[in-house]
Design a protein around this motif. Structure first.
Motif, PDB file in Angstrom:
ATOM      1  N   HIS A  57      25.901  79.547   4.869  1.00 46.45           N
ATOM      2  CA  HIS A  57      26.970  78.556   5.137  1.00 46.45           C
ATOM      3  C   HIS A  57      28.139  79.310   5.948  1.00 46.45           C
TER       4      HIS A  57
ATOM      5  N   SER B  24      32.217  78.346   8.121  1.00 45.97           N
ATOM      6  CA  SER B  24      33.206  77.235   8.392  1.00 45.97           C
ATOM      7  C   SER B  24      34.053  77.748   9.325  1.00 45.97           C
TER       8      SER B  24
ATOM      9  N   ARG C  12      44.260  72.954   4.784  1.00 43.88           N
ATOM     10  CA  ARG C  12      43.025  72.758   4.324  1.00 43.88           C
ATOM     11  C   ARG C  12      42.700  73.662   3.113  1.00 43.88           C
TER      12      ARG C  12
ATOM     13  N   ARG D 288      32.453  79.849  -8.962  1.00 39.61           N
ATOM     14  CA  ARG D 288      31.119  80.357  -9.278  1.00 39.61           C
ATOM     15  C   ARG D 288      30.784  80.403 -10.537  1.00 39.61           C
TER      16      ARG D 288
HETATM   17  O1  LIG Z   1      36.003  77.908   2.243  1.00 42.29           O
HETATM   18  C1  LIG Z   1      35.090  78.250   3.256  1.00 42.29           C
HETATM   19  O2  LIG Z   1      35.109  77.800   4.209  1.00 42.29           O
HETATM   20  C2  LIG Z   1      33.958  78.895   2.479  1.00 42.29           C
HETATM   21  C3  LIG Z   1      33.598  79.064   1.237  1.00 42.29           C
HETATM   22  C4  LIG Z   1      32.863  79.958   0.835  1.00 42.29           C
HETATM   23  O3  LIG Z   1      32.122  80.783   1.681  1.00 42.29           O
HETATM   24  C5  LIG Z   1      32.014  79.946  -0.471  1.00 42.29           C
HETATM   25  O4  LIG Z   1      32.854  79.108  -1.161  1.00 42.29           O
HETATM   26  O5  LIG Z   1      31.090  80.612  -0.778  1.00 42.29           O
END
Ligand SMILES: O=C(O)CCC(=O)C(=O)O
Length: 288
Positions: free
Chosen positions: A196, A198, A207, A213
């Motif tokens: 992932h 962003s 934002r 976790r």
């Molecule tokens: O907030 C984000 O853009 C990334 C968050 C992230 O990488 C995560 O929560 O593992």
């Protein structure tokens, strides 16, 4: 918020899920106001660290609001449908990108430096506390990428990267990525091996994302070193986690000392292989 069988199939297939509604508008406004009040009252930092240190790593150890949010029943119900009835919190973090901010998050897998191996027994609940559109830099995911192991990451140390060492996976085909915009109060869930990233916040508002976790008691079975987690649902009959009760009060001196100890204990795992100092694990304590 219980997951439907369709949600569960999608999580297993894609490694992430989006648009799960967990807070109403009033709750989001209250949580955001509390975060912004903290930013005002602690603009000079705490215990020798900038506030962002506590927002970015293990906030649940010293900030009661973050520990309480990690106990939200609607979030836990969804996470329980993925991980089962016994749940602990390993970390709570805020990912904030100011309006017009160039800050990004490069393509990565969470597990790369966490010392949890490649387990399926961890999930991140990422809650939107603002309108997290594509323009505002929502997360993007690579569907199905959790099905293989941890791949090579390179440290970029990019100052605009919100990750601890700007680590990134090379050669991602962006055409295969899917955006996960979220309305305020919605959350996504992602697997620790799911790729992932962003982009920058090109919107006119802040934002704000809250990442929690979650792990199971068994995640640390047989792993070396020492790590900490807070039991939030069910029981922990395993012996891997050092259990945390949660903060006594906002930045209580005993919790700040514990925070420092946790960072010291996590440091060697979380900074392994780094060629530069990693600010978030520099272990600064009480220099005021
Ligand atoms: O907030 C984000 O853009 C990334 C968050 C992230 O990488 C995560 O929560 O593992």
């Amino acid at each position: 918020m219980d997951l439907t069988s369709d949600h569960k199939i999608r999580y297993e297939t894609d490694g992430y899920l989006c648009n799960l509604s967990v807070f109403d508008e009033q709750s989001v406004a209250r949580i955001r106001a509390e975060i912004e009040a903290l930013e005002e009252t602690h603009s000079a930092g705490t215990n020798g660290n900038v506030l962002d240190q506590y927002f970015r790593v293990n906030g649940h150890v010293v900030i009661p609001l973050l520990a309480d949010l990690a106990r939200t029943p609607a979030i836990l119900n969804a996470v329980e449908d993925v991980l089962g009835e016994n749940l602990l919190v390993w970390s709570v973090e805020l990912f904030i990108k100011e309006a017009g901010s160039e800050k990004t998050v490069s393509w990565h897998q969470d597990f790369t430096y966490w010392g949890m191996g490649e387990t399926n027994d961890e999930v991140t609940a990422w809650v939107a506390l603002s309108d997290v559109t594509e323009q505002a830099g929502c997360m993007r995911f690579l569907p199905g990428s959790h099905k293989n192991g941890i791949v090579a990451h390179e440290d970029t140390q990019d100052k605009n990267n919100l990750l601890s060492r700007g680590q990134q996976i090379a050669d991602i085909n962006e055409d295969d990525a899917r955006s996960g915009p979220l309305k305020p109060g919605e959350m996504s869930l992602h697997h620790g091996r799911c790729f992932h990233a962003s982009g920058p916040n090109q919107s006119e508002g802040r934002r704000i994302g809250l990442a929690i976790r979650y792990v199971t008691p068994e995640v640390r079975d047989g792993l070396p070193g020492r790590d900490y987690a807070m039991l939030v649902r069910g029981v922990d009959k395993a012996s891997g986690w050092v259990k945390l009760a949660g903060p006594r009060d906002l930045f209580h001196p005993a919790d700040l000392a514990l925070y420092h100890k946790i960072i010291q204990d996590q440091k060697s795992t979380l900074t392994a292989g780094a060629t530069h100092d990693i600010t978030l694990y520099a272990g600064k304590e009480n220099v005021t």
